[in-house]
Design an enzyme around this catalytic site. Structure first.
Site, PDB file in Angstrom:
ATOM      1  N   TYR A  82     -54.229  75.944 -35.036  1.00  0.00           N
ATOM      2  CA  TYR A  82     -55.105  76.678 -34.119  1.00  0.00           C
ATOM      3  C   TYR A  82     -54.612  78.118 -33.955  1.00  0.00           C
ATOM      4  CZ  TYR A  82     -56.799  78.360 -29.546  1.00  0.00           C
ATOM      5  OH  TYR A  82     -57.330  79.132 -28.530  1.00  0.00           O
TER       6      TYR A  82
HETATM    7  P1  NAD Z   1     -64.893  76.211 -24.679  1.00  0.00           P
HETATM    8  O1  NAD Z   1     -64.778  75.219 -25.790  1.00  0.00           O
HETATM    9  O2  NAD Z   1     -65.174  75.693 -23.306  1.00  0.00           O
HETATM   10  O3  NAD Z   1     -65.994  77.301 -25.031  1.00  0.00           O
HETATM   11  C1  NAD Z   1     -66.283  77.721 -26.342  1.00  0.00           C
HETATM   12  C2  NAD Z   1     -67.793  77.624 -26.554  1.00  0.00           C
HETATM   13  O4  NAD Z   1     -68.105  78.203 -27.817  1.00  0.00           O
HETATM   14  C3  NAD Z   1     -68.327  76.197 -26.579  1.00  0.00           C
HETATM   15  O5  NAD Z   1     -69.345  76.037 -25.597  1.00  0.00           O
HETATM   16  C4  NAD Z   1     -68.872  76.018 -28.006  1.00  0.00           C
HETATM   17  O6  NAD Z   1     -70.048  75.215 -28.034  1.00  0.00           O
HETATM   18  C5  NAD Z   1     -69.133  77.454 -28.427  1.00  0.00           C
HETATM   19  N1  NAD Z   1     -69.030  77.695 -29.882  1.00  0.00           N
HETATM   20  C6  NAD Z   1     -67.973  77.432 -30.690  1.00  0.00           C
HETATM   21  N2  NAD Z   1     -68.225  77.830 -31.948  1.00  0.00           N
HETATM   22  C7  NAD Z   1     -69.471  78.365 -31.946  1.00  0.00           C
HETATM   23  C8  NAD Z   1     -70.295  78.953 -32.952  1.00  0.00           C
HETATM   24  N3  NAD Z   1     -69.883  79.077 -34.216  1.00  0.00           N
HETATM   25  N4  NAD Z   1     -71.536  79.391 -32.599  1.00  0.00           N
HETATM   26  C9  NAD Z   1     -71.974  79.272 -31.316  1.00  0.00           C
HETATM   27  N5  NAD Z   1     -71.222  78.725 -30.313  1.00  0.00           N
HETATM   28  C10 NAD Z   1     -69.986  78.282 -30.632  1.00  0.00           C
HETATM   29  O7  NAD Z   1     -63.513  77.028 -24.711  1.00  0.00           O
HETATM   30  P2  NAD Z   1     -62.826  77.964 -23.586  1.00  0.00           P
HETATM   31  O8  NAD Z   1     -61.669  77.252 -23.030  1.00  0.00           O
HETATM   32  O9  NAD Z   1     -63.873  78.534 -22.700  1.00  0.00           O
HETATM   33  O10 NAD Z   1     -62.263  79.124 -24.515  1.00  0.00           O
HETATM   34  C11 NAD Z   1     -62.958  80.347 -24.714  1.00  0.00           C
HETATM   35  C12 NAD Z   1     -62.163  81.246 -25.631  1.00  0.00           C
HETATM   36  O11 NAD Z   1     -60.886  81.517 -25.069  1.00  0.00           O
HETATM   37  C13 NAD Z   1     -61.886  80.672 -27.016  1.00  0.00           C
HETATM   38  O12 NAD Z   1     -61.982  81.723 -27.951  1.00  0.00           O
HETATM   39  C14 NAD Z   1     -60.456  80.182 -26.931  1.00  0.00           C
HETATM   40  O13 NAD Z   1     -59.825  80.166 -28.201  1.00  0.00           O
HETATM   41  C15 NAD Z   1     -59.864  81.227 -26.003  1.00  0.00           C
HETATM   42  N6  NAD Z   1     -58.690  80.767 -25.264  1.00  0.00           N
HETATM   43  C16 NAD Z   1     -58.823  79.834 -24.279  1.00  0.00           C
HETATM   44  C17 NAD Z   1     -57.708  79.439 -23.559  1.00  0.00           C
HETATM   45  C18 NAD Z   1     -57.795  78.422 -22.443  1.00  0.00           C
HETATM   46  O14 NAD Z   1     -56.765  78.144 -21.830  1.00  0.00           O
HETATM   47  N7  NAD Z   1     -58.970  77.895 -22.143  1.00  0.00           N
HETATM   48  C19 NAD Z   1     -56.439  79.992 -23.853  1.00  0.00           C
HETATM   49  C20 NAD Z   1     -56.353  80.938 -24.866  1.00  0.00           C
HETATM   50  C21 NAD Z   1     -57.480  81.338 -25.548  1.00  0.00           C
END
Ligand code: NAD
Length: 316
Positions: free
Chosen positions: A151
């Protein structure tokens, strides 16, 4: 009124960002494919908080296959939150979803961004997982990233692509490296959500390893604030920022705080350390503080209390 795209708009972080942007009177196009990494009904619930707003348009589909050049026509800011999150599933068979949703999707977005006539910012959601087991804690942005999970590799690759498109085509990107985000709407595969749910169901909490791992937990509203600053301040363009909660906490201590919040002892079930999990994470946020004016506002206790109220509303 600024026209803004939020990718991953129905997810945990994206949906909070949309809420605030609409509150600020902006026009938002939300893109999401509602994939089944976790229950899409939870994403529909997130969406329900804004889908009827007159300033909101939903584009449902995989970013890789949308007509982005049309969507990007008069858009000024893109907050790119869509991704395949989660460290543990990124090994083995699961990896394909990570390359597609993290690397390929970002590349497609950048291709459209480079030709978008009015684009002044693309904010990329990066991750502390790019650091792996960093030698220095707290970690600043200058340290060489050494991810310890597939990841982390894909997030770093996507972040580097943003840098390449900035250098070669002037795409005005900003990268925010989030450190473990929590709060209402947290993904169900994330620790606090799982822990609070287990408490409600009177089950033992699964704790990876000895519980002595430390994390820099960041409350969702602080993440949103960092995004808004990154989306507006010209000095941020081309830069990478850590966005952490401001203090490093031992997981076992978090469980004690949780027990106080839920008002009963928490049963723990220690299981093997997960492959790809960094032992410690801690953000040096001085750069974000200096350039973005970033200061985490929500204490862990206060944030946990809010997440607990939300988890109860979801499952009770
Ligand atoms: P999440 O899974 O809740 O949200 C991601 C959304 O993106 C989902 O609803 C999914 O359906 C959509 N998605 C994925 N690929 C797609 C595509 N190709 N086309 C259209 N939609 C698509 O995740 P989150 O926790 O809200 O994370 C959001 C961002 O933050 C991500 O980029 C993640 O890598 C980053 N991040 C999150 C955390 C955390 O602690 N939550 C920490 C570091 C980084």
């Amino acid at each position: 009124m600024t026209k803004i795209i939020v990718t991953g708009a129905a997810g945990f972080i994206g949906s909070h960002l949309v809420n605030i942007l609409l509150q600020q009177g902006e026009e938002v196009i939300g893109i999401d494919e509602f994939n089944d990494y976790y229950d899409p009904l939870l994403k529909r619930k997130n969406l329900a908080t804004f889908e009827n707003s007159p300033n909101f348009t939903l584009v449902e589909g995989d970013i890789q296959f949308l007509d982005l050049s049309k969507l990007f026509q008069d858009v000024e800011i893109v907050y790119h939150q869509a991704a395949q999150a989660g460290v543990r599933n990124s090994w083995g068979q699961g990896f394909r979803a990570y390359t597609e949703r993290n690397i390929n999707t970002t590349q497609v977005l950048l291709e459209s961004a480079k030709d978008a006539p009015n684009l002044r910012r693309l904010v990329f959601a990066s991750s502390s997982s790019v650091y792996g087991d960093a030698e220095t804690l707290p970690t600043d942005e200058e340290i060489s990233p050494k991810p310890v999970s597939p990841y982390g590799i894909t997030k770093l690759a996507a972040e580097r692509l943003c840098g390449l498109y900035h250098k070669n085509f002037g795409v005005p990107f900003v990268s925010l490296r989030y450190f473990t985000v929590y709060g209402p709407r947290q993904r169900p595969d994330m620790a606090f959500h799982k822990f609070f749910k287990a408490v409600l169901q009177d089950e033992a909490i699964p704790v990876y390893g000895d519980g002595q791992q430390t994390r820099d937990f960041t409350f969702i509203s602080d993440i949103v604030a960092a995004n808004l600053a990154a989306g507006s301040l010209p000095e941020a363009v081309g830069e990478i920022f850590n966005v952490g909660g401001g203090s490093r906490v031992v997981l076992a201590e978090v469980l004690d705080t949780m027990a106080e919040i839920v008002g009963k002892p928490i049963k723990r079930n220690h299981i093997d350390k997960a492959m790809g999990d960094a032992r410690h994470t801690a953000a040096d946020v001085s750069k974000a503080q200096k350039i973005l004016g970033y200061r985490p506002q929500v204490s862990l206790r206060e944030g946990l209390q809010q997440e607990w109220e939300w988890v109860k509303s979801l499952y009770l």
